[in-house]
Write a protein that holds these residues in place. Structure first.
Motif, mmCIF file in Angstrom:
data_model
loop_
_atom_site.group_PDB
_atom_site.id
_atom_site.type_symbol
_atom_site.label_atom_id
_atom_site.label_comp_id
_atom_site.label_asym_id
_atom_site.label_seq_id
_atom_site.Cartn_x
_atom_site.Cartn_y
_atom_site.Cartn_z
ATOM 1 N N PRO A 193 -51.054 -81.455 4.433
ATOM 2 C CA PRO A 193 -51.005 -80.912 5.706
ATOM 3 C C PRO A 193 -49.848 -80.164 6.003
ATOM 4 C CG PRO A 193 -50.993 -83.157 5.743
ATOM 5 C CD PRO A 193 -51.196 -82.809 4.220
ATOM 6 N N TYR A 194 -48.798 -80.176 5.188
ATOM 7 C CA TYR A 194 -47.504 -79.300 5.428
ATOM 8 C C TYR A 194 -46.756 -79.525 4.189
ATOM 9 C CZ TYR A 194 -45.923 -84.114 6.557
ATOM 10 O OH TYR A 194 -45.678 -85.311 6.666
ATOM 11 N N ASN A 195 -45.990 -78.644 3.972
ATOM 12 C CA ASN A 195 -45.092 -78.724 2.871
ATOM 13 C C ASN A 195 -44.139 -79.975 2.811
ATOM 14 O OD1 ASN A 195 -45.915 -76.183 1.716
ATOM 15 N ND2 ASN A 195 -44.352 -75.087 2.696
ATOM 16 N N LEU A 207 -33.940 -80.396 8.910
ATOM 17 C CA LEU A 207 -35.205 -81.222 9.511
ATOM 18 C C LEU A 207 -36.359 -80.798 8.638
ATOM 19 C CD1 LEU A 207 -34.583 -80.903 13.360
ATOM 20 C CD2 LEU A 207 -33.952 -82.858 11.982
ATOM 21 N N HIS A 208 -36.510 -79.510 8.350
ATOM 22 C CA HIS A 208 -37.613 -79.119 7.551
ATOM 23 C C HIS A 208 -37.173 -78.573 6.459
ATOM 24 C CE1 HIS A 208 -40.565 -79.139 11.251
ATOM 25 N NE2 HIS A 208 -40.443 -80.234 10.875
ATOM 26 N N TYR A 209 -36.089 -79.452 5.709
ATOM 27 C CA TYR A 209 -35.869 -79.023 4.273
ATOM 28 C C TYR A 209 -36.937 -78.756 3.475
ATOM 29 C CZ TYR A 209 -33.706 -79.325 -0.302
ATOM 30 O OH TYR A 209 -33.466 -79.131 -1.587
ATOM 31 N N LEU A 225 -38.221 -88.994 2.891
ATOM 32 C CA LEU A 225 -39.560 -88.101 2.334
ATOM 33 C C LEU A 225 -40.320 -88.122 3.675
ATOM 34 C CD1 LEU A 225 -41.615 -87.138 0.356
ATOM 35 C CD2 LEU A 225 -42.276 -89.584 -0.119
ATOM 36 N N ASP A 226 -40.536 -86.799 4.317
ATOM 37 C CA ASP A 226 -41.578 -86.517 5.128
ATOM 38 C C ASP A 226 -42.883 -85.817 4.685
ATOM 39 O OD1 ASP A 226 -43.089 -85.640 7.293
ATOM 40 O OD2 ASP A 226 -41.017 -85.063 8.398
ATOM 41 N N ALA A 227 -43.894 -86.573 4.408
ATOM 42 C CA ALA A 227 -45.062 -86.022 3.437
ATOM 43 C C ALA A 227 -46.408 -86.558 3.994
ATOM 44 C CB ALA A 227 -45.205 -86.250 2.070
ATOM 45 N N SER A 236 -52.426 -86.753 7.991
ATOM 46 C CA SER A 236 -51.194 -88.052 8.207
ATOM 47 C C SER A 236 -50.061 -87.197 8.138
ATOM 48 C CB SER A 236 -51.558 -89.212 7.413
ATOM 49 O OG SER A 236 -51.371 -88.764 6.302
ATOM 50 N N ASP A 237 -48.809 -87.944 8.776
ATOM 51 C CA ASP A 237 -47.644 -87.068 9.003
ATOM 52 C C ASP A 237 -46.461 -88.280 8.820
ATOM 53 O OD1 ASP A 237 -45.368 -85.756 9.410
ATOM 54 O OD2 ASP A 237 -46.069 -85.181 11.326
ATOM 55 N N ILE A 238 -45.955 -88.543 7.597
ATOM 56 C CA ILE A 238 -45.484 -89.997 7.267
ATOM 57 C C ILE A 238 -44.045 -89.608 6.924
ATOM 58 C CG2 ILE A 238 -45.528 -92.070 6.236
ATOM 59 C CD1 ILE A 238 -48.534 -91.649 5.779
ATOM 60 N N GLY A 316 -42.005 -87.124 19.171
ATOM 61 C CA GLY A 316 -43.325 -86.900 18.249
ATOM 62 C C GLY A 316 -44.168 -86.041 19.007
ATOM 63 N N HIS A 317 -45.611 -86.042 18.499
ATOM 64 C CA HIS A 317 -46.430 -84.890 18.808
ATOM 65 C C HIS A 317 -47.833 -85.481 18.527
ATOM 66 C CE1 HIS A 317 -46.632 -84.485 14.405
ATOM 67 N NE2 HIS A 317 -45.440 -84.788 14.469
ATOM 68 N N LEU A 318 -48.639 -84.808 19.276
ATOM 69 C CA LEU A 318 -50.103 -85.003 18.903
ATOM 70 C C LEU A 318 -50.240 -84.842 17.203
ATOM 71 C CD1 LEU A 318 -51.867 -83.331 22.020
ATOM 72 C CD2 LEU A 318 -51.638 -85.792 21.385
ATOM 73 N N GLN A 322 -54.525 -80.580 12.933
ATOM 74 C CA GLN A 322 -53.247 -79.965 12.741
ATOM 75 C C GLN A 322 -52.267 -81.010 12.912
ATOM 76 O OE1 GLN A 322 -54.708 -76.869 15.631
ATOM 77 N NE2 GLN A 322 -53.133 -75.497 14.728
ATOM 78 N N VAL A 323 -51.159 -80.639 12.170
ATOM 79 C CA VAL A 323 -49.976 -81.709 12.034
ATOM 80 C C VAL A 323 -49.444 -81.812 13.345
ATOM 81 C CG1 VAL A 323 -47.962 -82.458 10.971
ATOM 82 C CG2 VAL A 323 -49.510 -81.592 9.724
ATOM 83 N N HIS A 324 -49.172 -80.391 14.032
ATOM 84 C CA HIS A 324 -48.494 -80.456 15.268
ATOM 85 C C HIS A 324 -49.789 -80.044 16.254
ATOM 86 C CE1 HIS A 324 -44.360 -79.600 13.484
ATOM 87 N NE2 HIS A 324 -44.780 -80.831 13.830
ATOM 88 N N ASP A 325 -50.795 -81.141 16.671
ATOM 89 C CA ASP A 325 -52.148 -80.613 17.261
ATOM 90 C C ASP A 325 -51.938 -80.043 18.499
ATOM 91 O OD1 ASP A 325 -54.554 -80.598 16.320
ATOM 92 O OD2 ASP A 325 -55.298 -82.537 17.282
ATOM 93 N N ILE A 361 -44.581 -91.126 16.151
ATOM 94 C CA ILE A 361 -43.276 -91.798 16.782
ATOM 95 C C ILE A 361 -42.338 -91.614 15.527
ATOM 96 C CG2 ILE A 361 -42.244 -93.810 17.588
ATOM 97 C CD1 ILE A 361 -44.435 -92.540 19.430
ATOM 98 N N GLU A 362 -41.367 -90.622 15.686
ATOM 99 C CA GLU A 362 -40.457 -90.410 14.802
ATOM 100 C C GLU A 362 -39.011 -90.203 14.967
ATOM 101 O OE1 GLU A 362 -41.327 -86.181 12.959
ATOM 102 O OE2 GLU A 362 -43.111 -86.147 14.313
ATOM 103 N N PRO A 363 -38.538 -91.264 15.322
ATOM 104 C CA PRO A 363 -36.795 -91.025 15.666
ATOM 105 C C PRO A 363 -36.367 -90.916 14.427
ATOM 106 C CG PRO A 363 -37.620 -93.628 15.750
ATOM 107 C CD PRO A 363 -38.719 -92.809 15.458
ATOM 108 N N ILE A 400 -37.792 -91.907 10.475
ATOM 109 C CA ILE A 400 -39.060 -92.767 10.303
ATOM 110 C C ILE A 400 -39.976 -92.480 11.214
ATOM 111 C CG2 ILE A 400 -39.484 -95.346 10.430
ATOM 112 C CD1 ILE A 400 -36.454 -95.839 9.817
ATOM 113 N N GLU A 401 -41.239 -92.140 10.583
ATOM 114 C CA GLU A 401 -42.283 -91.843 11.176
ATOM 115 C C GLU A 401 -43.572 -92.247 11.111
ATOM 116 O OE1 GLU A 401 -43.050 -87.659 10.358
ATOM 117 O OE2 GLU A 401 -44.227 -87.218 12.017
ATOM 118 N N ASP A 402 -44.224 -92.817 12.054
ATOM 119 C CA ASP A 402 -45.331 -93.299 11.913
ATOM 120 C C ASP A 402 -46.754 -92.874 12.925
ATOM 121 O OD1 ASP A 402 -44.541 -95.398 10.431
ATOM 122 O OD2 ASP A 402 -44.554 -97.075 11.891
HETATM 123 N N1 GLY Z 1 -43.680 -83.212 9.256
HETATM 124 C C1 GLY Z 1 -43.334 -82.505 10.240
HETATM 125 C C2 GLY Z 1 -43.162 -83.340 11.542
HETATM 126 O O1 GLY Z 1 -42.865 -84.310 11.265
HETATM 127 O O2 GLY Z 1 -43.321 -82.794 12.754
#
Ligand code: GLY
Ligand code: MN
Ligand code: MN
Length: 423
Positions: A193-195, A207-209, A225-227, A236-238, A316-318, A322-325, A361-363, A400-402
């Motif tokens: 869904p994203y690099n 942030l987006h290394y 690891l953000d993948a 998914s965006d974890i 966070g985001h929707l 799309q990852v950022h819906d 939710i990604e503080p 940390i992102e769920d």
């Molecule tokens: N992976 C991009 C973001 O967490 O918004």
């Protein structure tokens, strides 16, 4: 179809054409970029292929005008055979221009969604806001089918995260960790869904290394690891942050993880997501003070902007196709903007949560040179424990992102569920 019916009726259109999009060639070259379908088309078709169209009139079966060229350079797409395909009246064309031969197009008012192209030129109104805006707004609330797709995307993401963490523990480089991630779910990079953000040590402060170092430097203390992964187009965006030894940074990761879980419990219908973002600043202030990175009262640290030095993005985001819906800042189905809280320009979602919305939710807590330098140059310098900042800088940062579903009762955390069940 129900969403399209409402949008078309309100806007006074007789039908909808949704274009999948075309392959694009690199400049002065004949090789194409990876195909990235129009997300509006993906919302109808789980397995998009180029130069195809959904043609829909309320009350009729939707038609799939499917482009299957006769080609000996490339493999032509095979006819759709998923269970979803039976919902469509399938019409195979050898040339996308044959869209014009559809008899319905001879009359009526048509809304065309997608990038402009020769096949749809002059057929109807392109991306009319009266149709696009209500569809974007509605996409925030997922159906049970969509949530199941996202649960499967989370399961794949968790599986790949586990393989990546094992590769890190085995001494792999950023690049090798990335390959282990893709191998675990047999994904090509272009299908992610994203690099992947594979950040060892101080790289986690970006942030987006975006690089993947081929060799591993000695003495790496941390790994962010953000993948994510996709299932039938849904993402998914974890993010997980791993530590190499049980030190002060490890304690900070554990404390942020506990704060993250308290924040995920606030994902409930009726919560204003802006309040959730402000609650995150208060939680992060507590984490910073407990770690000794910030001195004084946590609430004052929020008020003076010190938390934004360490946490400069939104909570966070929707999440969806799309990852950022789309539609995160919309005031209502007809558009308008629901403003961000003052002083929080990076927040991507300002709406009130409804049942079926899926959000991340990604503080985070980061040691970012440019933001720390700016803080050192003004009053905020008095709040910060600079010696500890220097000690932790080689670890870069933590996120940390769920992915969490708002529903009646306790929220459903798709990410923790996936890690726990290992399905
Ligand atoms: N992976 C991009 C973001 O967490 O918004
Ligand atoms: Mn995210
Ligand atoms: Mn992410």
């Amino acid at each position: 179809m129900a969403r399209a019916d409402r949008a078309l009726a309100a806007a006074g259109y007789d039908g909808l054409i949704v274009a999948s999009g075309s392959l694009r060639c690199q400049y002065l070259d004949d090789s194409s970029y990876p195909f990235k379908p129009n997300p509006q088309y993906q919302a109808w078709i789980p397995a998009p292929t180029p130069d195809s169209f959904v043609l829909y009139r309320p009350g009729r079966q939707p038609r799939l005008v499917f482009h299957q060229p006769v080609d000996y350079w490339f493999l032509s797409p095979s006819l759709p055979d998923g269970s979803w395909a039976a919902a469509f009246d399938l019409q195979v064309v050898r040339d996308p221009g044959q869209l014009r031969r559809q008899p319905e197009l001879a009359s009526g008012r048509w809304a065309v969604l997608g990038e402009p192209g020769a096949a749809t030129a002059g057929i109807g109104d392109h991306d009319p806001p009266a149709v696009v805006l209500p569809l974007d707004y509605a996409r925030a609330v997922k159906t049970s089918y969509e949530i199941e797709c996202m649960a499967r995307a989370s399961a794949a993401g968790a599986r790949a995260h586990r393989a990546a963490a094992a590769a890190f523990a085995d001494g792999a480089s950023e690049y090798e960790v990335h390959i282990a991630y893709c191998m675990a779910i047999l994904a090509r990079e272009e299908e992610l869904p994203y690099n992947n953000i594979v950040a060892f040590g101080s790289h986690a402060a970006i942030l987006h290394y975006q690089h993947l170092e081929r060799s591993r430097p000695p003495g790496v203390r941390s790994f962010l690891l953000d993948a994510g992964a996709r299932h039938a187009g849904y993402c998914s965006d974890i993010t997980r942050t791993h530590v190499a030894s049980d030190d002060r940074f490890a304690a900070l990761v554990a404390d942020l993880d506990a704060a993250q879980q308290r924040l995920t419990s606030l994902v409930r219908p009726g919560t204003d997501y802006r309040d959730l973002h402000l609650a995150a600043h208060r939680e992060i202030a507590g984490v910073l003070v407990r770690a000794g990175l910030v001195r004084g009262d946590p609430l004052e640290a929020v008020a003076t902007g010190v938390t934004s030095v360490f946490f400069p993005h939104g909570i966070g985001h929707l999440l969806g196709i799309q990852v950022h819906d789309v539609g995160g800042l919309m005031a209502g189905p007809d558009g308008g903007t629901r403003p961000r809280p003052e002083g929080h320009p990076a927040l991507r979602l300002t709406r009130e949560l409804q049942p079926g919305m899926v959000v991340t939710i990604e503080p985070g807590v980061y040691l970012i040179d440019s933001l720390l330098a700016a803080a050192a140059a003004d009053e905020r310098r008095h709040w910060i424990e600079w010696q500890l900042v220097e000690e932790l800088k080689p670890c870069g940062g933590i996120r940390i992102e769920d992915d969490v579903v708002a529903q009646d009762g306790a929220p459903r955390n798709l990410t923790r569920e996936a890690f726990a069940t290992g399905r």
